[in-house]
Design an enzyme around this catalytic site. Structure first.
Site, PDB file in Angstrom:
ATOM      1  N   PRO A 100       0.824  -1.216   0.000  1.00 27.78           N
ATOM      2  CA  PRO A 100       0.000   0.000   0.000  1.00 27.78           C
ATOM      3  C   PRO A 100       0.857   1.266   0.000  1.00 27.78           C
ATOM      4  O   PRO A 100       0.359   2.360  -0.284  1.00 27.78           O
ATOM      5  CB  PRO A 100      -0.830  -0.122   1.280  1.00 27.78           C
ATOM      6  N   GLU A 111       3.594  -6.677   8.169  1.00 24.56           N
ATOM      7  CA  GLU A 111       3.891  -5.256   7.974  1.00 24.56           C
ATOM      8  C   GLU A 111       4.745  -5.005   6.732  1.00 24.56           C
ATOM      9  O   GLU A 111       5.092  -3.875   6.430  1.00 24.56           O
ATOM     10  CB  GLU A 111       4.578  -4.679   9.216  1.00 24.56           C
ATOM     11  N   ARG A 114      -4.171  -9.456 -19.883  1.00 27.53           N
ATOM     12  CA  ARG A 114      -5.167  -9.239 -20.940  1.00 27.53           C
ATOM     13  C   ARG A 114      -4.656  -8.315 -22.044  1.00 27.53           C
ATOM     14  O   ARG A 114      -5.253  -8.227 -23.108  1.00 27.53           O
ATOM     15  CB  ARG A 114      -6.502  -8.729 -20.360  1.00 27.53           C
ATOM     16  N   ASP A 170     -10.263   0.875 -23.651  1.00 28.92           N
ATOM     17  CA  ASP A 170     -10.320   0.854 -22.191  1.00 28.92           C
ATOM     18  C   ASP A 170     -10.348   2.275 -21.635  1.00 28.92           C
ATOM     19  O   ASP A 170      -9.684   3.165 -22.147  1.00 28.92           O
ATOM     20  CB  ASP A 170      -9.095   0.130 -21.609  1.00 28.92           C
TER      21      ASP A 170
HETATM   22  N1  ADE Z   1      -0.725  -5.035   0.117  1.00 30.71           N
HETATM   23  C1  ADE Z   1      -1.600  -4.627   1.053  1.00 30.71           C
HETATM   24  N2  ADE Z   1      -2.383  -3.652   0.566  1.00 30.71           N
HETATM   25  C2  ADE Z   1      -1.985  -3.429  -0.713  1.00 30.71           C
HETATM   26  C3  ADE Z   1      -2.396  -2.543  -1.732  1.00 30.71           C
HETATM   27  N3  ADE Z   1      -3.375  -1.661  -1.547  1.00 30.71           N
HETATM   28  N4  ADE Z   1      -1.754  -2.575  -2.916  1.00 30.71           N
HETATM   29  C4  ADE Z   1      -0.764  -3.443  -3.117  1.00 30.71           C
HETATM   30  N5  ADE Z   1      -0.325  -4.310  -2.194  1.00 30.71           N
HETATM   31  C5  ADE Z   1      -0.932  -4.304  -0.994  1.00 30.71           C
END
Ligand code: ADE
Length: 277
Positions: free
Chosen positions: A104, A131, A173, A188
């Site tokens: 994230p 984590e 794809r 797209d």
């Molecule tokens: N791992 C945990 N959350 C994630 C996300 N939003 N994007 C990519 N990998 C992740």
């Protein structure tokens, strides 16, 4: 026989049009969906060569430990660098896959990036849990491979596995021969081109009336020009409603008179000042 990590294997793969994907994870079962549908067929046809690896195979203690407590304190666990180092050394071998670490905290994975990655001969996905992975792993491989930390959106998953499924489908794809002849990725919503920054509008199929709901008459008219115009009107309306920040980024140069009428009806102005709407 091809050996994983053999540089010659990567060269052959590129020449044959096969894209190689290695995925390292403590949950290889997560990747069962890659056996089915579009990606499953691409594998059968030899367009994709997917290899899933169990990270714990490179953990040597009796518990097959892959994580430890974070230096500096705090909640959760961090994935150990030694295990990841051995795993990536073996899977990459002497080759140079582009390494992707889902997190994230990464930069956004977009359609544009999917297109860029679809042109690579070899991708190696390193799925973190807990984590995350000890940061030295990305530093170590960043010195000899292209390493990208990528996020699929502003929410936190339990691990990188689902993010990798998302990325593999978005990339897969786009590979030549994966989508059928009748379908094309050029329209797209997020692809460069006429539909850039425009979401696709609603779609309909038979019957013409269902539970009293009618298909818009223009779609039954057989008038290609009118259909195309209606679809663009709907695309503009939907983009303004659902993604105003995307609509604000529309290039005014690409808007015709009718586009501007539709946007005026919605009292929407293209440009950064509407970002707050
Ligand atoms: N791992 C945990 N959350 C994630 C996300 N939003 N994007 C990519 N990998 C992740």
């Amino acid at each position: 026989m091809d050996r994983p990590g053999d540089a010659a294997t990567a060269v052959r793969a590129a020449a044959s049009g096969t894209m190689r994907l290695d995925i390292i994870s403590i949950f290889p079962e997560y990747f069962a969906p890659l056996d089915v549908s579009l990606i499953g067929k691409a594998r059968e046809r030899g367009i994709l060569d997917v290899r899933v690896h169990q990270l714990r195979d490179w953990a040597h203690d009796v518990h097959k430990t892959v994580d430890d407590t974070p230096y500096g304190g705090g909640p959760g666990m961090v994935m150990k660098p030694e295990v990841w180092g051995e795993a990536v050394d073996v899977v990459a071998g002497g080759g140079t896959p582009r390494m992707i670490v889902p997190t994230p905290s990464g930069r956004p994975f977009t359609q544009e990036l999917a297109q860029e990655l679809a042109a690579e001969p070899w991708l190696l996905f390193a799925c973190g849990r807990y984590e995350g992975i000890d940061a030295r792993v990305m530093r170590e491989y960043g010195a000899r491979l292209r390493v990208d930390e990528l996020s699929i959106g502003d929410y936190v998953l339990a691990g990188g596995e689902v993010a990798v499924l998302v990325m593999v489908e978005a990339i897969g794809r786009l590979l030549p021969g994966v989508l059928g002849n009748a379908v094309s990725a050029v329209d797209d919503s997020f692809a460069p081109g006429a539909m850039r920054n425009l979401l696709e509008g609603p779609v309909y199929t038979k019957p013409p009336v269902w539970r009293g709901h009618e298909v818009p008459a223009v779609l039954l008219s057989g008038h290609h020009g009118k259909v195309a115009r209606w679809r663009r009107d709907e695309a503009l309306r939907r983009t303004v409603a659902n993604r105003p920040e995307l609509a604000a980024g529309l290039d005014p140069e690409t808007l015709d008179k009718r586009d501007r009428e539709v946007l005026d009806e919605l009292a929407f102005r293209v440009g950064p000042e509407d970002m707050a709407n």
